[in-house]
Design a protein around this motif. Structure first.
Motif, PDB file in Angstrom:
ATOM      1  N   GLY A   1       0.810  -1.214   0.000  1.00 17.92           N
ATOM      2  CA  GLY A   1       0.000   0.000   0.000  1.00 17.92           C
ATOM      3  C   GLY A   1       0.842   1.262   0.000  1.00 17.92           C
ATOM      4  N   VAL A   2       1.914   1.273   0.790  1.00 19.34           N
ATOM      5  CA  VAL A   2       2.801   2.442   0.840  1.00 19.34           C
ATOM      6  C   VAL A   2       3.516   2.624  -0.495  1.00 19.34           C
ATOM      7  N   ILE A   3       4.023   1.539  -1.052  1.00 21.89           N
ATOM      8  CA  ILE A   3       4.705   1.632  -2.352  1.00 21.89           C
ATOM      9  C   ILE A   3       3.753   2.139  -3.429  1.00 21.89           C
ATOM     10  N   ALA A   4       2.526   1.611  -3.443  1.00 19.65           N
ATOM     11  CA  ALA A   4       1.551   2.040  -4.450  1.00 19.65           C
ATOM     12  C   ALA A   4       1.236   3.520  -4.320  1.00 19.65           C
ATOM     13  N   ALA A   5       1.158   4.030  -3.077  1.00 22.38           N
ATOM     14  CA  ALA A   5       0.861   5.457  -2.883  1.00 22.38           C
ATOM     15  C   ALA A   5       2.035   6.339  -3.298  1.00 22.38           C
ATOM     16  N   LEU A   6       3.244   5.900  -2.991  1.00 25.33           N
ATOM     17  CA  LEU A   6       4.422   6.700  -3.337  1.00 25.33           C
ATOM     18  C   LEU A   6       4.669   6.741  -4.842  1.00 25.33           C
ATOM     19  N   TYR A   7       4.260   5.677  -5.538  1.00 19.83           N
ATOM     20  CA  TYR A   7       4.414   5.621  -7.004  1.00 19.83           C
ATOM     21  C   TYR A   7       3.030   5.678  -7.668  1.00 19.83           C
ATOM     22  N   ARG A   8       2.229   6.593  -7.202  1.00 28.51           N
ATOM     23  CA  ARG A   8       0.852   6.700  -7.670  1.00 28.51           C
ATOM     24  C   ARG A   8       0.771   6.856  -9.193  1.00 28.51           C
TER      25      ARG A   8
ATOM     26  N   LYS B   1       1.913   5.121 -11.472  1.00 25.38           N
ATOM     27  CA  LYS B   1       3.051   4.601 -12.224  1.00 25.38           C
ATOM     28  C   LYS B   1       2.977   3.075 -12.242  1.00 25.38           C
ATOM     29  N   TRP B   2       3.935   2.433 -12.905  1.00 22.60           N
ATOM     30  CA  TRP B   2       3.819   0.994 -13.097  1.00 22.60           C
ATOM     31  C   TRP B   2       3.812   0.184 -11.790  1.00 22.60           C
ATOM     32  N   PRO B   3       4.558   0.589 -10.724  1.00 20.27           N
ATOM     33  CA  PRO B   3       4.418  -0.189  -9.476  1.00 20.27           C
ATOM     34  C   PRO B   3       3.002  -0.128  -8.918  1.00 20.27           C
ATOM     35  N   ASP B   4       2.373   1.042  -9.023  1.00 19.28           N
ATOM     36  CA  ASP B   4       0.996   1.190  -8.552  1.00 19.28           C
ATOM     37  C   ASP B   4       0.042   0.326  -9.374  1.00 19.28           C
ATOM     38  N   GLN B   5       0.232   0.304 -10.676  1.00 19.60           N
ATOM     39  CA  GLN B   5      -0.636  -0.508 -11.530  1.00 19.60           C
ATOM     40  C   GLN B   5      -0.467  -1.996 -11.238  1.00 19.60           C
ATOM     41  N   LEU B   6       0.766  -2.425 -11.037  1.00 16.02           N
ATOM     42  CA  LEU B   6       1.019  -3.836 -10.732  1.00 16.02           C
ATOM     43  C   LEU B   6       0.414  -4.228  -9.387  1.00 16.02           C
TER      44      LEU B   6
END
Length: 318
Positions: free
Chosen positions: A120-127, A129-134
């Motif tokens: 959840g933290v990674i997805a928010a920080l890379y909103r 972007k591809w990490p969020d989509q994955l």
């Protein structure tokens, strides 16, 4: 302070009322069973005289309300009745099974919490972007995947095909054989935690995104404070209040799911105790296990609700 005490008082008053309602409902439903406990205790070849004597000794011919009050009195004293021809104690059977269920629930909770918070933290920080989509795909997959179906897939992959993890057998003691214990528990714990991870990842991401968009974050960044300090000291502390309390409320649901997972992996927990009672037509055992699981669910959620009130000051003004 008055609002806080009033909220705590409401929860504490609701606890015995809900517990009484659960015992009443379970006892009422089990009273429709056509299984005669006398034949379970004396055997199918028992004479009518012996059956009648058993009914008289155990009060089975008493009115339903009288039997319920007597059972409730025994329940308060820790007496859940007996089952089987040897008159085994239902309480002793549950005392052996409940710790296994709680251990599986706790391990599943830890896995779900750690993985979902990280994702959840990674997805928010890379909103966006591809990490969020994955991570979004992973979380949706978790929401759409039933635990029991994932459990079967894990058994087929790691037990039947790769032969690296056991899917059945005795549960080793953690203190004498930690490796064997973890190998036996990891698959059921992952199967239990995966749907929770999918849901909690979305909650953590949403909370983080909302916090990152607030004015104080932009002010801190404009003042030249390093990004990692802003996130670690301010954003995470404020954003994780809701996910942590939501996770606590999921403990009861995890416990209910653990009962099903135990049957698939043949773990000696509450799920196997219920299955044993159903297969043996032991209504007292089924009734005792269901009541204990339901009461545990209620108590856990009430305790978490009280902790939520103490952790989150905003709810005290409601």
């Amino acid at each position: 302070m008055n609002n806080l005490l009033r909220l705590i008082g409401r929860r504490l008053i609701a606890l015995p009322i809900m517990a009484l309602g659960v015992t009443f409902l379970v006892f009422f439903l089990m009273s429709f069973s056509k299984v005669d406990p006398a034949y379970n205790a004396l055997g199918e070849s028992a004479t009518p005289e012996a059956v009648a004597q058993y009914h008289e000794e155990h009060g089975l011919d008493d009115p339903w309300a009288v039997r319920y009050v007597r059972y409730l009195g025994g329940l308060v004293q820790g007496d859940l009745g007996t089952y089987g021809a040897a008159q085994y104690s239902v309480g002793d059977r549950i005392a052996k099974a409940l710790p296994v269920t709680m251990q599986l629930t706790f391990i599943g909770l830890i896995i779900g919490a750690v993985v979902s918070f990280l994702l959840g933290v990674i997805a928010a920080l890379y909103r966006d972007k591809w990490p969020d989509q994955l991570i979004r795909v992973i979380s949706i997959g978790g929401l759409a995947t039933p635990s029991f179906w994932l459990a079967v897939l894990l058994i087929l992959l790691f037990s039947s095909y790769m032969h690296v993890l056991p899917a059945s057998g005795a549960l080793p003691n953690f203190f004498t054989n930690p490796g064997g214990y973890l190998a036996r528990m990891i698959m059921p714990a992952v199967a239990l935690a995966f749907p929770l991870t999918g849901q909690m990842t979305r909650i953590v991401r949403t909370a983080m995104v909302e916090e990152l968009d607030k004015d104080y974050v932009r002010t801190a960044r404009g003042a030249g404070i390093p990004e990692r300090i802003v996130i670690a000291r301010n954003v995470l502390r404020n954003a994780l209040i809701t996910p942590v309390t939501t996770l606590g409320l999921k403990i009861g649901y995890l416990m209910g799911g653990a009962v099903v997972i135990e049957v698939i992996f043949n773990l000696p927990g509450m799920g196997m105790a219920i299955l044993e009672g159903i297969q043996g037509n032991e209504t007292m055992l089924v009734q005792g296990v269901v009541i204990v699981v339901a009461l545990s669910f209620i108590i856990i959620n009430i305790v978490v609700d009280l902790l939520y009130i103490l952790i989150n000051p905003r709810i005290r003004t409601v």
